[in-house]
Write a protein that holds these residues in place. Structure first.
Motif, PDB file in Angstrom:
ATOM      1  N   UNK A  64      11.780  -7.822  -2.196  1.00 15.90           N
ATOM      2  CA  UNK A  64      11.123  -9.020  -2.730  1.00 15.90           C
ATOM      3  C   UNK A  64       9.791  -8.670  -3.385  1.00 15.90           C
ATOM      4  N   UNK A  65       9.089  -7.714  -2.795  1.00 14.81           N
ATOM      5  CA  UNK A  65       7.828  -7.274  -3.378  1.00 14.81           C
ATOM      6  C   UNK A  65       8.059  -6.664  -4.751  1.00 14.81           C
ATOM      7  N   UNK A  66       9.133  -5.890  -4.879  1.00 18.61           N
ATOM      8  CA  UNK A  66       9.462  -5.280  -6.160  1.00 18.61           C
ATOM      9  C   UNK A  66       9.772  -6.323  -7.223  1.00 18.61           C
ATOM     10  N   UNK A  67      10.466  -7.396  -6.812  1.00 13.87           N
ATOM     11  CA  UNK A  67      10.783  -8.463  -7.761  1.00 13.87           C
ATOM     12  C   UNK A  67       9.543  -9.217  -8.192  1.00 13.87           C
ATOM     13  N   UNK A  68       8.605  -9.396  -7.230  1.00 10.80           N
ATOM     14  CA  UNK A  68       7.368 -10.090  -7.560  1.00 10.80           C
ATOM     15  C   UNK A  68       6.534  -9.315  -8.565  1.00 10.80           C
TER      16      UNK A  68
ATOM     17  N   UNK B 261       0.827  -1.208   0.000  1.00 12.89           N
ATOM     18  CA  UNK B 261       0.000   0.000   0.000  1.00 12.89           C
ATOM     19  C   UNK B 261       0.863   1.261   0.000  1.00 12.89           C
ATOM     20  N   UNK B 262       1.885   1.290   0.837  1.00 15.14           N
ATOM     21  CA  UNK B 262       2.739   2.474   0.931  1.00 15.14           C
ATOM     22  C   UNK B 262       3.551   2.687  -0.343  1.00 15.14           C
TER      23      UNK B 262
ATOM     24  N   UNK C 132      11.164   3.037  -0.625  1.00 13.60           N
ATOM     25  CA  UNK C 132      11.330   1.819   0.165  1.00 13.60           C
ATOM     26  C   UNK C 132      11.882   2.142   1.561  1.00 13.60           C
ATOM     27  N   UNK C 133      12.846   3.046   1.586  1.00 12.56           N
ATOM     28  CA  UNK C 133      13.478   3.407   2.851  1.00 12.56           C
ATOM     29  C   UNK C 133      12.466   4.010   3.825  1.00 12.56           C
TER      30      UNK C 133
END
Length: 277
Positions: free
Chosen positions: A271-275, A239-240, A247-248
């Protein structure tokens, strides 16, 4: 058999010593001091001429038997640290333990303590606290030590060296989140400073470097909620990040609320970014 007196001495201001402590320092046959130069200045200030012997981290094993022999001969000995109460993060513990093992009477003569002094003026809860001593010097070991108390609700108190303060604060924020903190510097001395704020604010305040003795008082884990599970952390991160928050910043925000370390959350955000790709 002599008596070992464990004597509290000033942590800065030489006026912060009790009348009883001064009497004991005058009456004993020997003073075992962690720092003979500092103790010598205290004794000179009060015109005390009791013999001094050094007892510090690197000679404690050699001096231990000598002091115990003195006590066995019936002479009283006063143990003093560099500052404050002996036995807290200094070699006094070994002497007290050995004296008790030898059935030597050990008598406390209470005095100043940086731990309690910093705690009571921190503005953080004082009903219960955990004393961590000096945190490990290496970042990996320091983070491991902080991780072990991350979910403790008690106020945390620790000592830190000035040249490690910046790195230490960074590790504290990364592991514990951006909690309230009080940084007490040079307590009772001419340049005393008491900083109160969040850990991130403390990092900014002390970014230019610092000198002097440091005592950290850190707020305990929030008791309002238990640690979030991974599903909740992940959903909040998604959500953020969708709102355009970096990310930081997202990791810092979630760490402050979730009970997770910022480092763990940041790794999960990657990991969320890769997904998503």
């Amino acid at each position: 058999m002599g008596t070992l007196y464990v004597v509290g001495t000033p942590i800065g201001n030489l006026e912060d010593i009790s009348l009883r402590a001064l009497r004991i320092l005058r009456e004993v046959a020997l003073i075992a001091a962690e720092d003979t130069r500092k103790t010598g200045r205290l004794l000179s200030h009060y015109a005390i001429h009791t013999p001094l012997t050094s007892y510090f981290e690197h000679n404690k094993l050699n001096k231990l038997n000598t002091i115990l022999e003195k006590l066995a001969q019936g002479d009283d000995v006063a143990l003093v640290s560099e500052a404050g109460m002996p036995g807290l993060s200094d070699p006094g513990y070994e002497l007290v333990h050995a004296a008790l093992q030898a059935n030597v009477p050990v008598v406390p003569v209470p005095g100043p303590s940086a731990v309690v002094t910093a705690l009571v003026v921190s503005g953080l809860p004082t009903d219960s606290f955990i004393y961590l001593g000096f945190l490990p010097r290496k970042s990996t070991e320091r983070r491991r030590a902080l991780e072990s108390v991350r979910q403790e609700h008690h106020t945390l108190v620790a000592y830190e060296a000035p040249h490690r303060l910046a790195d230490c604060l960074a590790d504290i924020e990364a592991v514990l989140g951006d909690r309230p903190i009080s940084v007490a510097r040079e307590l009772t001395k001419l340049h005393e400073e008491l900083f109160r704020g969040t850990i991130s604010q403390a990092r900014q305040h002390f970014a230019g470097g610092v000198r002097g003795e440091i005592t950290l008082v850190i707020g305990g884990a929030s008791g309002q909620e238990s640690t979030w599970d991974q599903v909740r952390v992940r959903a909040t991160l998604v959500e953020l990040l969708a709102q355009g928050i970096s990310r930081k910043q997202a990791a810092q925000q979630v760490a402050a609320e979730s009970g997770w370390s910022r480092r763990e959350i940041y790794q999960l955000s990657l990991a969320i970014g890769q997904d998503a790709t």
